[in-house]
Enzyme design. Structure first.
Site, short mmCIF file in Angstrom:
data_model
loop_
_atom_site.label_atom_id
_atom_site.label_comp_id
_atom_site.label_asym_id
_atom_site.label_seq_id
_atom_site.Cartn_x
_atom_site.Cartn_y
_atom_site.Cartn_z
N SER A 180 -7.18 -8.06 -4.76
CA SER A 180 -7.53 -7.55 -3.44
C SER A 180 -7.48 -6.03 -3.37
CB SER A 180 -6.61 -8.16 -2.39
OG SER A 180 -5.28 -8.11 -2.82
N GLY A 181 -6.92 -5.37 -4.36
CA GLY A 181 -6.95 -3.91 -4.33
C GLY A 181 -5.85 -3.27 -5.12
N GLY A 233 -4.44 -5.56 -8.02
CA GLY A 233 -4.71 -6.99 -7.96
C GLY A 233 -6.15 -7.22 -7.56
N ASP A 238 -3.69 -18.25 -2.60
CA ASP A 238 -3.68 -17.57 -3.89
C ASP A 238 -2.25 -17.42 -4.41
OD1 ASP A 238 -4.76 -16.45 -6.12
OD2 ASP A 238 -5.18 -14.49 -5.23
N VAL A 262 -2.41 -0.92 -5.62
CA VAL A 262 -1.15 -0.79 -4.89
C VAL A 262 -0.44 0.49 -5.33
CG1 VAL A 262 0.98 -1.92 -4.24
CG2 VAL A 262 -0.98 -3.30 -4.91
N LYS A 267 -1.21 -0.87 -0.08
CA LYS A 267 -2.26 -1.63 -0.77
C LYS A 267 -3.60 -1.29 -0.18
CE LYS A 267 -2.79 -6.11 -2.59
NZ LYS A 267 -1.91 -7.21 -2.87
N GLY A 291 0.41 -1.16 -9.11
CA GLY A 291 -0.20 -2.45 -9.36
C GLY A 291 -1.66 -2.45 -9.01
#
Ligand SMILES: *[C@@H]1O[C@H](CO)[C@@H](O)[C@H](O)[C@H]1NC(C)=O
Ligand SMILES: *[C@@H]1O[C@H](CO)[C@@H](O)[C@H](O)[C@H]1NC(C)=O
Ligand SMILES: *[C@@H]1O[C@H](CO)[C@@H](O)[C@H](O)[C@H]1NC(C)=O
Ligand SMILES: *[C@@H]1O[C@H](CO)[C@@H](O)[C@H](O)[C@H]1NC(C)=O
Ligand SMILES: *[C@@H]1O[C@H](CO)[C@@H](O)[C@H](O)[C@H]1NC(C)=O
Ligand SMILES: *[C@@H]1O[C@H](CO)[C@@H](O)[C@H](O)[C@H]1NC(C)=O
Length: 832
Positions: A553-554, A551, A664, A556, A570, A549
């Site tokens: 924020s970073g 996202g 979020d 994964v 993550k 993944g």
């Protein structure tokens, strides 16, 4: 005031130590014979039952009820020369052991008081003037036949046909007997030495977990199982449908939450009781039939010093090496015969800045933090406490800079395991404190011998549960054969207790490599939560091979730890925080546990790398399932997801120790496990916000367009209601099976406009009562083909509308939402 638990003691282990050996055989001794004879005699004079219309008098001490086998007696028990309490006790113990009492709040006078039974089953304890001070509550109108004490120790009032109108087993005091159920309606409350209810209680909490509570004036703190431990460490099941627990006569307790405890002398033929003692420790006792004494065969706290109420307020538990209580310097004992009352200061604090701080090394007090000041310098922490007149001192953790100003000093303990932590006690500048009055543990030091020529500063409490060495030769031989391995545990525990937490520290020393200093004493209890090195994570993810993944924020990655746990790793892109602040935030997040929140196992902060180590959740994020064409989420699954997310958020907003706003919420941050149970991820990254509402730091993180509340873009204060708004959007998407922003771009409009239109449309439609909501099947995801629960769907629409209110104050709280959803969840069975 936010109660923050400062966990310093590790109580998560399941071993225990035993005190004296229980009775091994029925070898008669002349004493026993005598007892039996006395018993026979008493049994003749005692009653078997109390009939309606009759009473038992306080004046005649032989006017008691006795159970058929003579084990229990029920009657007036004098607690002083002039006062009595109607109670049940064991008939033949060395010291009278009361297992239940009726009027402990109102003892009655030793003359003319009595207990009566009415024809309708009402049993009452009346004081000398005829005033009832206690009554049982019989609900049925059936007429009573008799009151009787059963062999189990249960006092019952029986009606026609032996039905039970009332029983003492349903209202326990501080003791649970074998076969006495503890249910969600029942509660054990500790008794102080004077038998009045104390401040500790044992009952099911709101998650249906059997828990020990410290009930202070206005707050109720959970302290066992350790709240910061995760549910696996606790080995409990939350939210089970029934709430019941029962001890059987073999010494095995099983609760519906999987609380399992087993006496070390497990087996039949021993008399037992489970008592919440005055010091807040829960202990299981076995009766030694020969001398009528009790020995502890299980207890909740293995380390005596970790029991909260042991040394009382301003008291400190020290290992000398035996556990003992000492007063904080400058304090004196309130009542030497009852150490749990603690110590009082010998000085008055003027709060005019004329105070200084006295350092107590390797010491900490439990909770009662006035506030949590994330990371501050020592001088800053000192200033905070100096300015606050309620501050009695502060705990400071060297290395991490954690600062805890204390409002009350309770649960004090000192020991070598509290590495880097110290208490700084606020005292007047004029107070002379000799160094010798600073309590310190001596796990390897010379045995502490009280110096009788000085006024005792240390006072060894009379711990009834201290392991006595087995005195009787033949017994210990038997014990060794029968309980060989237990004895081994016992020896280990003996050492363990002697060394306090030190032993644990050494033994686990290897495992703790690479943790930051505070963890050694402080964070150790959060067990699974730890710091990982970058190398470890490289190995676990095979050099970050399997990306699952990416996202805001970073990125994964999937990985597997050495202990075979699957993890999601993550990597955080732009964390500009200092290392210490980052670590602190993470240590807070690490303590949050809820079944609908993704568990954070640990983190890595290595050079430039800031990485989170998370629980791996099987089915990926909700957006992949909900908006995909490959897989259709059924109605009940969607409802379950809505309810689970609401529960997780309610926990973050209302229940966990620190107040967390997610900021979020969106399908990408809702993961689904293999049962499609939702788990919210990425919580706590948005900075922990003070409960008092300061939100200075929130602005630096960003929500996601389409899910952010209107106040987010204006400069209004950010409250937990921003999550409620985002949750409303998620509800809408669950209903429609489509992404709101896709809808908007298809329509060529701004997403905020589309949301406004949908809400207006829904509001209008909801008012069309009577029309059976014919519009509903057209609105709800067409792929479901009308296969949905009308009531649930209507409720979800209603909630969506209220969550998307422009005015944040009009939005419901997450707790309201959970209640609403739960109410239709239960009804659904009949509505399908
Ligand atoms: C209770 O009464 C007995 C005799 O009636 C007396 O010996 C005993 O001291 C009393 N107990 C207390 C706690 O006063
Ligand atoms: C009986 O019920 C009343 C009122 O419901 C309550 O105040 C009282 O404490 C109850 N008594 C007992 C022994 O449970
Ligand atoms: C305890 O609970 C069990 C199971 O619910 C029940 O069968 C039993 O009668 C209960 N015992 C008492 C004393 O209420
Ligand atoms: C229940 O408790 C036992 C013993 O403490 C433990 O081995 C088991 O894993 C627990 N089960 C669950 C589902 O937590
Ligand atoms: C502290 O103040 C109280 C009341 O103001 C007074 O009674 C007490 O004696 C003072 N104690 C000391 C040690 O000065
Ligand atoms: C006990 O205390 C007295 C007075 O402080 C001191 O003189 C004496 O040496 C102490 N004795 C021991 C054995 O420490």
């Amino acid at each position: 005031m936010v109660p923050i638990i400062s966990p310093i003691c590790d109580h998560s282990r399941d071993q225990f130590f035993i005190s004296a050996s229980p009775n091994m055989d029925g070898r008669s001794t002349p004493l026993l014979l005598l007892l039996t004879l006395a018993l026979l005699f008493l049994r003749v004079s005692a009653r078997e039952f109390l009939s309606p219309g009759s009473s038992m008098s306080v004046e005649d001490s032989s006017d008691v009820l006795r159970s058929p086998d003579g084990t229990f007696t029920c009657g007036f028990n004098n607690i002083s020369q002039t006062a009595s309490i109607f109670s049940i006790w064991y008939s033949n113990t060395a010291e009278r052991t009361v297992v239940w009492s009726a009027n402990h709040l109102h003892p009655v006078y030793f003359k003319r008081s009595r207990v009566t039974l009415d024809a309708d089953g009402r049993m009452a304890v009346e004081d000398y003037d005829g005033r009832p001070v206690w009554e049982n509550n019989v609900s049925s109108s059936s007429s009573a036949q008799q009151a009787q004490l059963l062999d189990t120790g249960n006092l019952v009032v029986k009606g026609q046909g032996d039905i039970i109108l009332w029983q003492s087993f349903h209202s326990p005091t501080d003791t649970l007997l074998p076969y006495q159920n503890i249910t969600s309606a029942a509660k054990l409350v500790s008794a102080s030495r004077l038998l009045v209810p104390g401040r500790y209680s044992f009952h099911f909490d709101d998650e249906h977990i059997l828990t020990l509570f410290d009930d202070e004036k206005d707050i109720s703190l959970k302290y066992w199982p350790i709240p910061s431990n995760d549910i696996w460490t606790k080995k409990r099941n939350a939210f089970s449908t029934t709430a019941i627990g029962v001890l059987d006569s073999s010494g095995y307790f099983l609760g519906s939450d999987n609380l399992t405890l087993k006496a070390v002398d497990w087996g039949h033929g021993v008399m037992r009781r489970l008592t919440l003692d005055y010091d807040g420790n829960l202990r299981l006792y076995s009766l030694n039939k020969i001398d009528g004494t009790w020995s502890v065969t299980w207890m909740a706290y293995q380390q005596t010093c970790c029991v909260l109420g042991l040394c009382g307020i301003n008291g400190i538990c020290v290992y000398t090496p035996q556990p003992a209580c000492a007063c904080a310097p400058g304090h004196e004992i309130i009542d030497p015969s009852d150490r749990s009352q603690g110590c009082r200061p010998k000085f008055n604090l003027s709060c005019d800045g004329q105070e200084m701080f006295l350092k107590l090394p390797a010491t900490d007090f439990h909770g009662n933090d006035l506030r949590l000041n994330t990371i501050v310098s020592f001088d800053e922490c000192k200033k905070i406490c100096l300015k606050d007149c309620n501050c009695k001192g502060f705990a400071y953790w060297q290395g991490t800079g954690l600062c805890y100003p204390k409002g009350t000093l309770v649960g004090g303990v000192t020991g070598p395991s509290i590495v880097g932590g110290s208490i700084h006690l606020k005292i007047p500048k004029t107070l002379q404190v000799p160094r010798s009055s600073i309590p310190h543990s001596q796990p390897f030091g010379p045995k502490y011998v009280p110096n009788c020529s000085v006024k005792s500063k240390h006072f060894t409490v009379n711990f009834w549960d201290q392991p006595k060495s087995s005195q009787n030769g033949s017994h210990s031989h038997y014990l060794f054969l029968a309980y060989g391995f237990l004895l081994a545990i016992f020896c280990v525990e003996l050492i363990f207790v002697a060394l306090g937490c030190w032993f644990l520290f050494i033994r686990e020393g290897k495992k703790l490599m690479g943790v930051w200093p505070a963890e050694v004493g402080y964070e150790m209890v959060t067990n699974h939560f730890r710091r990982y090195t970058y190398k470890e994570l490289q190995r676990a993810t095979q050099k970050f091979k399997d990306r699952i993944g990416c996202g805001a924020s970073g990125l994964v990655y999937k990985g597997v730890l050495k202990d075979k746990r699957a993890i999601a790793v993550k990597t955080l892109a732009d964390i500009h925080q200092g290392e210490e602040e980052f670590q602190h935030e993470l240590s807070v997040i690490g303590r949050i546990y809820h079944m609908n929140l993704v568990r954070v196992w640990g983190f890595c902060s290595d050079g430039p790398h800031r990485i989170l180590v998370l629980e791996y959740v099987e089915n990926g994020s909700l957006d992949k399932t909900l908006f995909s064409s490959e897989r259709l989420l059924g109605w009940s699954e969607r409802f379950k997801i809505a309810l689970g997310v609401a529960r997780g958020l309610a926990y973050l907003h209302h229940e966990c120790l620190e107040w967390v706003i997610h900021c979020d919420i969106k399908p990408e941050n809702i993961l689904l496990d293999d049962n499609l149970e939702p788990k919210i991820s990425d919580f706590g990254l948005a900075k922990l916000v003070n409960r008092s509402g300061s939100n200075k730091n929130v602005s630096r993180i960003h929500g996601t367009r389409g899910y952010i509340a209107p106040e987010w873009v204006s400069s209004q204060p950010i409250t937990s209601k921003v999550d409620v708004y985002s949750f409303g959007v998620v509800l809408l998407e669950l209903l429609m099976g489509a992404r709101v922003s896709d809808w908007a771009s298809n329509a060529g409009e701004e997403v905020e406009m589309v949301l406004g239109t949908v809400v207006r449309m829904l509001t209008k439609n909801m008012m069309l009562e009577g029309s059976q909501h014919l519009w509903l099947p057209d609105f709800i995801d067409l792929r479901l083909n009308g296969q949905f629960d009308r009531l649930q769907a209507r409720t979800m629409v209603k909630l969506t509308v209220s969550c998307l209110e422009e005015d944040s104050r009009k939005r419901p709280t997450m707790e309201n939402l959970v209640q609403m959803l739960v109410s239709v969840d239960e009804a659904s069975g009949t509505m399908q």
